[in-house]
Scaffold this motif. Structure first.
Motif, PDB file in Angstrom:
ATOM      1  N   ASN A  10       0.821  -1.216   0.000  1.00 50.47           N
ATOM      2  CA  ASN A  10       0.000   0.000   0.000  1.00 50.47           C
ATOM      3  C   ASN A  10       0.854   1.265   0.000  1.00 50.47           C
ATOM      4  O   ASN A  10       0.498   2.256  -0.623  1.00 50.47           O
ATOM      5  CB  ASN A  10      -0.960   0.000   1.187  1.00 50.47           C
ATOM      6  CG  ASN A  10      -2.078  -1.004   1.012  1.00 50.47           C
ATOM      7  OD1 ASN A  10      -2.427  -1.390  -0.108  1.00 50.47           O
ATOM      8  ND2 ASN A  10      -2.625  -1.473   2.109  1.00 50.47           N
ATOM      9  N   LYS A  11       1.983   1.212   0.680  1.00 53.80           N
ATOM     10  CA  LYS A  11       2.850   2.378   0.783  1.00 53.80           C
ATOM     11  C   LYS A  11       3.675   2.607  -0.493  1.00 53.80           C
ATOM     12  O   LYS A  11       3.963   3.745  -0.844  1.00 53.80           O
ATOM     13  CB  LYS A  11       3.788   2.191   1.977  1.00 53.80           C
ATOM     14  CG  LYS A  11       4.562   3.423   2.330  1.00 53.80           C
ATOM     15  CD  LYS A  11       5.360   3.370   3.635  1.00 53.80           C
ATOM     16  CE  LYS A  11       5.562   2.056   4.274  1.00 53.80           C
ATOM     17  NZ  LYS A  11       6.497   2.108   5.413  1.00 53.80           N
ATOM     18  N   ASN A  12       4.044   1.542  -1.216  1.00 50.84           N
ATOM     19  CA  ASN A  12       5.039   1.663  -2.280  1.00 50.84           C
ATOM     20  C   ASN A  12       4.584   1.247  -3.680  1.00 50.84           C
ATOM     21  O   ASN A  12       5.373   1.297  -4.619  1.00 50.84           O
ATOM     22  CB  ASN A  12       6.288   0.855  -1.902  1.00 50.84           C
ATOM     23  CG  ASN A  12       6.946   1.409  -0.666  1.00 50.84           C
ATOM     24  OD1 ASN A  12       7.160   2.606  -0.547  1.00 50.84           O
ATOM     25  ND2 ASN A  12       7.267   0.535   0.279  1.00 50.84           N
ATOM     26  N   LYS A  13       3.329   0.854  -3.837  1.00 47.83           N
ATOM     27  CA  LYS A  13       2.884   0.384  -5.159  1.00 47.83           C
ATOM     28  C   LYS A  13       2.970   1.482  -6.222  1.00 47.83           C
ATOM     29  O   LYS A  13       3.242   1.186  -7.392  1.00 47.83           O
ATOM     30  CB  LYS A  13       1.481  -0.208  -5.094  1.00 47.83           C
ATOM     31  CG  LYS A  13       0.399   0.786  -4.734  1.00 47.83           C
ATOM     32  CD  LYS A  13      -0.942   0.113  -4.601  1.00 47.83           C
ATOM     33  CE  LYS A  13      -1.957   1.100  -4.056  1.00 47.83           C
ATOM     34  NZ  LYS A  13      -3.206   0.439  -3.705  1.00 47.83           N
ATOM     35  N   ASP A  14       2.775   2.732  -5.839  1.00 47.34           N
ATOM     36  CA  ASP A  14       2.888   3.817  -6.823  1.00 47.34           C
ATOM     37  C   ASP A  14       4.330   3.993  -7.298  1.00 47.34           C
ATOM     38  O   ASP A  14       4.570   4.362  -8.452  1.00 47.34           O
ATOM     39  CB  ASP A  14       2.341   5.127  -6.256  1.00 47.34           C
ATOM     40  CG  ASP A  14       0.829   5.079  -6.055  1.00 47.34           C
ATOM     41  OD1 ASP A  14       0.159   4.286  -6.749  1.00 47.34           O
ATOM     42  OD2 ASP A  14       0.324   5.823  -5.193  1.00 47.34           O
ATOM     43  N   LYS A  38      12.789  -6.555  -8.136  1.00 46.06           N
ATOM     44  CA  LYS A  38      12.087  -5.263  -8.122  1.00 46.06           C
ATOM     45  C   LYS A  38      11.145  -5.159  -6.924  1.00 46.06           C
ATOM     46  O   LYS A  38      11.069  -4.113  -6.268  1.00 46.06           O
ATOM     47  CB  LYS A  38      11.298  -5.063  -9.424  1.00 46.06           C
ATOM     48  CG  LYS A  38      12.161  -4.848 -10.637  1.00 46.06           C
ATOM     49  CD  LYS A  38      12.839  -3.503 -10.605  1.00 46.06           C
ATOM     50  CE  LYS A  38      13.476  -3.172 -11.939  1.00 46.06           C
ATOM     51  NZ  LYS A  38      14.108  -1.851 -11.927  1.00 46.06           N
ATOM     52  N   VAL A  39      10.421  -6.230  -6.637  1.00 44.26           N
ATOM     53  CA  VAL A  39       9.508  -6.231  -5.490  1.00 44.26           C
ATOM     54  C   VAL A  39      10.290  -6.004  -4.201  1.00 44.26           C
ATOM     55  O   VAL A  39       9.890  -5.200  -3.353  1.00 44.26           O
ATOM     56  CB  VAL A  39       8.689  -7.544  -5.439  1.00 44.26           C
ATOM     57  CG1 VAL A  39       8.032  -7.733  -4.078  1.00 44.26           C
ATOM     58  CG2 VAL A  39       7.633  -7.558  -6.536  1.00 44.26           C
ATOM     59  N   VAL A  40      11.412  -6.675  -4.053  1.00 44.68           N
ATOM     60  CA  VAL A  40      12.219  -6.510  -2.845  1.00 44.68           C
ATOM     61  C   VAL A  40      12.755  -5.083  -2.757  1.00 44.68           C
ATOM     62  O   VAL A  40      12.626  -4.421  -1.723  1.00 44.68           O
ATOM     63  CB  VAL A  40      13.373  -7.542  -2.806  1.00 44.68           C
ATOM     64  CG1 VAL A  40      14.368  -7.210  -1.700  1.00 44.68           C
ATOM     65  CG2 VAL A  40      12.814  -8.947  -2.620  1.00 44.68           C
ATOM     66  N   ASP A  41      13.338  -4.604  -3.838  1.00 43.96           N
ATOM     67  CA  ASP A  41      13.971  -3.281  -3.818  1.00 43.96           C
ATOM     68  C   ASP A  41      12.970  -2.136  -3.687  1.00 43.96           C
ATOM     69  O   ASP A  41      13.226  -1.167  -2.973  1.00 43.96           O
ATOM     70  CB  ASP A  41      14.813  -3.060  -5.075  1.00 43.96           C
ATOM     71  CG  ASP A  41      16.098  -3.863  -5.067  1.00 43.96           C
ATOM     72  OD1 ASP A  41      16.519  -4.327  -3.979  1.00 43.96           O
ATOM     73  OD2 ASP A  41      16.695  -4.034  -6.148  1.00 43.96           O
ATOM     74  N   ILE A  42      11.844  -2.241  -4.363  1.00 44.49           N
ATOM     75  CA  ILE A  42      10.899  -1.118  -4.403  1.00 44.49           C
ATOM     76  C   ILE A  42       9.783  -1.244  -3.371  1.00 44.49           C
ATOM     77  O   ILE A  42       9.403  -0.255  -2.739  1.00 44.49           O
ATOM     78  CB  ILE A  42      10.314  -0.961  -5.828  1.00 44.49           C
ATOM     79  CG1 ILE A  42      11.443  -0.638  -6.814  1.00 44.49           C
ATOM     80  CG2 ILE A  42       9.231   0.115  -5.861  1.00 44.49           C
ATOM     81  CD1 ILE A  42      11.028  -0.681  -8.274  1.00 44.49           C
ATOM     82  N   ASP A  56      17.948  -8.590   1.118  1.00 39.26           N
ATOM     83  CA  ASP A  56      19.101  -8.601   0.234  1.00 39.26           C
ATOM     84  C   ASP A  56      18.710  -9.102  -1.154  1.00 39.26           C
ATOM     85  O   ASP A  56      18.711 -10.301  -1.409  1.00 39.26           O
ATOM     86  CB  ASP A  56      20.194  -9.473   0.850  1.00 39.26           C
ATOM     87  CG  ASP A  56      21.488  -9.442   0.085  1.00 39.26           C
ATOM     88  OD1 ASP A  56      21.541  -8.809  -0.984  1.00 39.26           O
ATOM     89  OD2 ASP A  56      22.454 -10.060   0.567  1.00 39.26           O
ATOM     90  N   SER A  57      18.402  -8.176  -2.047  1.00 41.33           N
ATOM     91  CA  SER A  57      17.943  -8.559  -3.392  1.00 41.33           C
ATOM     92  C   SER A  57      19.058  -9.146  -4.245  1.00 41.33           C
ATOM     93  O   SER A  57      18.792  -9.796  -5.247  1.00 41.33           O
ATOM     94  CB  SER A  57      17.321  -7.356  -4.098  1.00 41.33           C
ATOM     95  OG  SER A  57      18.285  -6.342  -4.286  1.00 41.33           O
ATOM     96  N   GLU A  58      20.309  -8.945  -3.850  1.00 46.78           N
ATOM     97  CA  GLU A  58      21.431  -9.491  -4.627  1.00 46.78           C
ATOM     98  C   GLU A  58      21.694 -10.961  -4.317  1.00 46.78           C
ATOM     99  O   GLU A  58      22.415 -11.624  -5.064  1.00 46.78           O
ATOM    100  CB  GLU A  58      22.696  -8.667  -4.367  1.00 46.78           C
ATOM    101  CG  GLU A  58      22.588  -7.256  -4.906  1.00 46.78           C
ATOM    102  CD  GLU A  58      23.845  -6.439  -4.653  1.00 46.78           C
ATOM    103  OE1 GLU A  58      24.903  -7.035  -4.378  1.00 46.78           O
ATOM    104  OE2 GLU A  58      23.747  -5.203  -4.733  1.00 46.78           O
ATOM    105  N   ASN A  59      21.122 -11.467  -3.234  1.00 49.36           N
ATOM    106  CA  ASN A  59      21.360 -12.860  -2.847  1.00 49.36           C
ATOM    107  C   ASN A  59      20.087 -13.695  -2.802  1.00 49.36           C
ATOM    108  O   ASN A  59      19.980 -14.634  -2.007  1.00 49.36           O
ATOM    109  CB  ASN A  59      22.096 -12.909  -1.506  1.00 49.36           C
ATOM    110  CG  ASN A  59      23.542 -12.508  -1.665  1.00 49.36           C
ATOM    111  OD1 ASN A  59      24.259 -13.082  -2.484  1.00 49.36           O
ATOM    112  ND2 ASN A  59      23.964 -11.496  -0.929  1.00 49.36           N
ATOM    113  N   ILE A  60      19.133 -13.362  -3.648  1.00 47.06           N
ATOM    114  CA  ILE A  60      17.909 -14.150  -3.755  1.00 47.06           C
ATOM    115  C   ILE A  60      18.245 -15.478  -4.426  1.00 47.06           C
ATOM    116  O   ILE A  60      18.965 -15.517  -5.425  1.00 47.06           O
ATOM    117  CB  ILE A  60      16.841 -13.393  -4.567  1.00 47.06           C
ATOM    118  CG1 ILE A  60      16.390 -12.146  -3.799  1.00 47.06           C
ATOM    119  CG2 ILE A  60      15.656 -14.300  -4.893  1.00 47.06           C
ATOM    120  CD1 ILE A  60      15.517 -11.200  -4.607  1.00 47.06           C
ATOM    121  N   THR A  61      17.729 -16.553  -3.873  1.00 44.83           N
ATOM    122  CA  THR A  61      17.930 -17.882  -4.444  1.00 44.83           C
ATOM    123  C   THR A  61      16.662 -18.300  -5.177  1.00 44.83           C
ATOM    124  O   THR A  61      15.565 -18.227  -4.624  1.00 44.83           O
ATOM    125  CB  THR A  61      18.248 -18.912  -3.334  1.00 44.83           C
ATOM    126  OG1 THR A  61      19.420 -18.490  -2.644  1.00 44.83           O
ATOM    127  CG2 THR A  61      18.454 -20.298  -3.914  1.00 44.83           C
TER     128      THR A  61
END
Length: 159
Positions: A10-14, A38-42, A56-61
Motif C-alpha cells: 500500500n505504501k510503495n505500489k505507486d 524489483k519487489v524486494v527493492d521497491i 538482500d535482493s542481490e542474494n535471492i535464491t
C-alpha cells in the motif's frame, strides 16, 4: 497475506508503477527473478523506513525443479550478516512453457521499443505487470515465524 506485505504494498505500489512506466523495455524483457528483485527493492525495502527490515535482493535464491513448466520458489534473505532461519522471506510463482500458459510471457509484448507501443497497450502492460508483482507479494511468507522468533509484523492477516 502478511501484515508487512500489505503495509509495504500500500505504501510503495505507486513507486513500482512509476518504475514500470519509466523502464518499460526492462520490464518487457524481465524474468520472474528480475520481478522478485524489483519487489524486494521497491516494495519491501522502503528507503523512508530507517528502522525497517531490509532484504538482500542481490542474494535471492531461485529454485526451479520444473521442466518447461512448474513452480519457481524464491528465498529472500534479510540483509544481515549470516541470516538465521527466521530472517528469510519466501515467495513463489507458477510458470508455463508458452505465452498461452505463462503469465509473464503473456504480458510481455513482441515489440521491445516502447515508442512502437500504443498508449492503451502500455497502460494494459503496466496494469498486468503490477498485478503479477502483487501476486509475488501476496504469495510471500516468512517461514519459522513462531515461538521465540515470532515477529507480529510477519503474521498472516485474514480477510
Amino acid at each position: 497475506m502478511l501484515k508487512f506485505c500489505i503495509e509495504q504494498w500500500n505504501k510503495n505500489k505507486d513507486k513500482l508503477r512509476k518504475d514500470i512506466e519509466d523502464n518499460f523495455a526492462e520490464y518487457n524483457n524481465a524474468s520472474y527473478k528480475d520481478l522478485v528483485v524489483k519487489v524486494v527493492d521497491i516494495i519491501f525495502n522502503d528507503e523512508d523506513d530507517y528502522y525497517g527490515d531490509k532484504f538482500d535482493s542481490e542474494n535471492i535464491t531461485e529454485i526451479d525443479n520444473g521442466d518447461y513448466q512448474g513452480t519457481l520458489l524464491y528465498i529472500i534473505p534479510q540483509d544481515t550478516y549470516q541470516p538465521s532461519e527466521s530472517e528469510y522471506l519466501m515467495t513463489y510463482v507458477g510458470y508455463g512453457s508458452c505465452s498461452g500458459c505463462d503469465t509473464l510471457q503473456a504480458i510481455q509484448m513482441w515489440s521491445f521499443d516502447d515508442e512502437d507501443v500504443r498508449d492503451d497497450e502500455k497502460e494494459q502492460f503496466i496494469k498486468d505487470m503490477l498485478g503479477l508483482c502483487l501476486n509475488l507479494v501476496q504469495n510471500t511468507i516468512k517461514p519459522y515465524n513462531y515461538g521465540w522468533r515470532k515477529d507480529d509484523r510477519f503474521t498472516v492477516v485474514e480477510d
